[in-house]
Design a protein around this motif. Structure first.
Motif, PDB file in Angstrom:
ATOM      1  N   GLY A  62       0.830  -1.305  -0.004  1.00 53.95           N
ATOM      2  CA  GLY A  62      -0.077  -0.007   0.152  1.00 53.95           C
ATOM      3  C   GLY A  62       0.848   1.180  -0.052  1.00 53.95           C
ATOM      4  O   GLY A  62       2.321   1.003  -0.360  1.00 53.95           O
ATOM      5  N   SER A  63       0.177   2.363   0.459  1.00 58.30           N
ATOM      6  CA  SER A  63       1.054   3.710   0.195  1.00 58.30           C
ATOM      7  C   SER A  63       0.510   4.316   1.486  1.00 58.30           C
ATOM      8  O   SER A  63      -0.835   4.702   1.743  1.00 58.30           O
ATOM      9  CB  SER A  63       0.640   4.300  -1.042  1.00 58.30           C
ATOM     10  OG  SER A  63       1.270   5.530  -0.945  1.00 58.30           O
ATOM     11  N   PHE A  64       1.603   5.030   2.114  1.00 63.14           N
ATOM     12  CA  PHE A  64       1.147   5.960   3.311  1.00 63.14           C
ATOM     13  C   PHE A  64       1.169   7.288   2.736  1.00 63.14           C
ATOM     14  O   PHE A  64       2.135   7.789   2.170  1.00 63.14           O
ATOM     15  CB  PHE A  64       2.061   5.945   4.433  1.00 63.14           C
ATOM     16  CG  PHE A  64       2.085   4.561   5.086  1.00 63.14           C
ATOM     17  CD1 PHE A  64       1.283   4.784   6.077  1.00 63.14           C
ATOM     18  CD2 PHE A  64       2.489   3.387   4.758  1.00 63.14           C
ATOM     19  CE1 PHE A  64       1.071   3.659   7.278  1.00 63.14           C
ATOM     20  CE2 PHE A  64       2.459   2.085   5.642  1.00 63.14           C
ATOM     21  CZ  PHE A  64       1.487   2.339   6.771  1.00 63.14           C
ATOM     22  N   GLY A  65       0.186   8.132   3.021  1.00 66.07           N
ATOM     23  CA  GLY A  65      -0.085   9.476   2.964  1.00 66.07           C
ATOM     24  C   GLY A  65      -0.127  10.242   3.911  1.00 66.07           C
ATOM     25  O   GLY A  65       0.110   9.575   5.193  1.00 66.07           O
ATOM     26  N   ALA A  66      -0.158  11.564   4.285  1.00 66.83           N
ATOM     27  CA  ALA A  66      -0.134  12.258   5.308  1.00 66.83           C
ATOM     28  C   ALA A  66      -1.426  11.913   5.990  1.00 66.83           C
ATOM     29  O   ALA A  66      -1.235  12.055   7.331  1.00 66.83           O
ATOM     30  CB  ALA A  66      -0.268  13.986   4.990  1.00 66.83           C
ATOM     31  N   ARG A  67      -2.470  11.732   5.489  1.00 68.76           N
ATOM     32  CA  ARG A  67      -3.626  11.330   6.282  1.00 68.76           C
ATOM     33  C   ARG A  67      -4.287  10.344   6.301  1.00 68.76           C
ATOM     34  O   ARG A  67      -5.343   9.861   7.023  1.00 68.76           O
ATOM     35  CB  ARG A  67      -4.852  12.500   5.881  1.00 68.76           C
ATOM     36  CG  ARG A  67      -4.605  13.917   6.393  1.00 68.76           C
ATOM     37  CD  ARG A  67      -5.359  15.036   6.000  1.00 68.76           C
ATOM     38  NE  ARG A  67      -5.773  15.278   4.457  1.00 68.76           N
ATOM     39  CZ  ARG A  67      -6.630  16.149   4.090  1.00 68.76           C
ATOM     40  NH1 ARG A  67      -7.085  16.854   5.055  1.00 68.76           N
ATOM     41  NH2 ARG A  67      -6.837  16.233   2.789  1.00 68.76           N
TER      42      ARG A  67
END
Length: 248
Positions: free
Chosen positions: A32-37
């Protein structure tokens, strides 16, 4: 507008859980991918694991809906702060639960005698652990051997006594966000109090002073609270409704 104050422990628990979800997805070749929120995954995640986990209370539907696959059944979102309304996007509430936190300086529980909690180390041991966890529900294949090489993931298994092979309880421990997350805790005899006591004692031995986080509902929540885990905030899991899936 009055903004609800969110306990910092919820942020810790949510991020720890998102990191565990990402580890599970990576083991299946679906990082997956981690964003700021928000943490998101653009491909359908393994069963029981969400396509998105919110990391902050100000995450919005737009942060999620453009990055996950909402076509067809199975898309789910872990609304870590119960701050989203995804009904208009075709989701319905699957369940609600409570985030948990146990301080690292709290004395470890004393588990009942007769069970030895040990780390699962080999693919064969993991297969036995997964079979005990699964109880013939057909989901044992979730736990792939790749997880054994993840330094942040530990499988704990309880056996009836030293030298015995039968696994009677177990849990996953995921390290991250400054905490040890306990998930997938089970007891084949349904003695959840003993399982929580044993798992927490094992965590205290291996990672002394580390706070424990997780989430539970129902009897699992009652057992966790009985062993010193405190509810620190609600969460909600949304699932694409059957009607919305049929309309795709």
């Amino acid at each position: 507008m009055i903004t609800a104050v969110i306990d910092d422990k919820v942020y810790m628990a949510a991020r720890n859980n998102a990191q565990w979800c990402d580890a599970m997805c990576r083991a299946h070749g679906l990082p997956g991918s981690f964003g700021a929120r928000v943490w998101t995954n653009g491909r359908r995640t393994p069963p029981l694991y969400p396509d998105a986990v919110t990391l902050t209370g100000d995450a919005t539907a737009d942060d999620i809906l453009g990055t996950v696959d909402t076509a067809g059944p199975g898309c789910s979102v872990k609304d870590s702060f119960v701050s989203l309304d995804l009904a208009a996007a075709g989701f319905e509430v699957l369940f609600e639960a409570q985030w948990l936190h146990r301080p690292g300086d709290l004395p470890a529980p004393v588990p009942p005698p007769g069970r030895e909690w040990e780390r699962v180390r080999s693919p064969a041991e993991l297969a036995a652990w997964a079979a005990a966890w699964d109880g013939d529900e057909g989901l044992a294949g979730l736990f792939r051997p790749e997880l054994l090489t993840d330094p942040a993931t530990t499988f704990l298994a309880a056996r009836e006594a030293p030298g015995k092979d039968r696994i009677v309880a177990g849990a996953v421990v995921s390290l991250g966000a400054g905490a040890a997350g306990i998930s997938n805790l089970f007891a084949v005899d349904d003695d959840l109090d003993a399982a929580w006591a044993g798992a927490l004692a094992a965590v205290a031995r291996r990672w002394p002073g580390t706070p424990v986080v997780g989430y539970e509902q129902g009897d699992d929540l009652t057992a966790a609270v009985g062993q010193g885990c405190a509810p620190v905030g609600p969460l909600r899991v949304w699932l694409v409704s059957a009607q919305a899936a049929d309309e795709e």
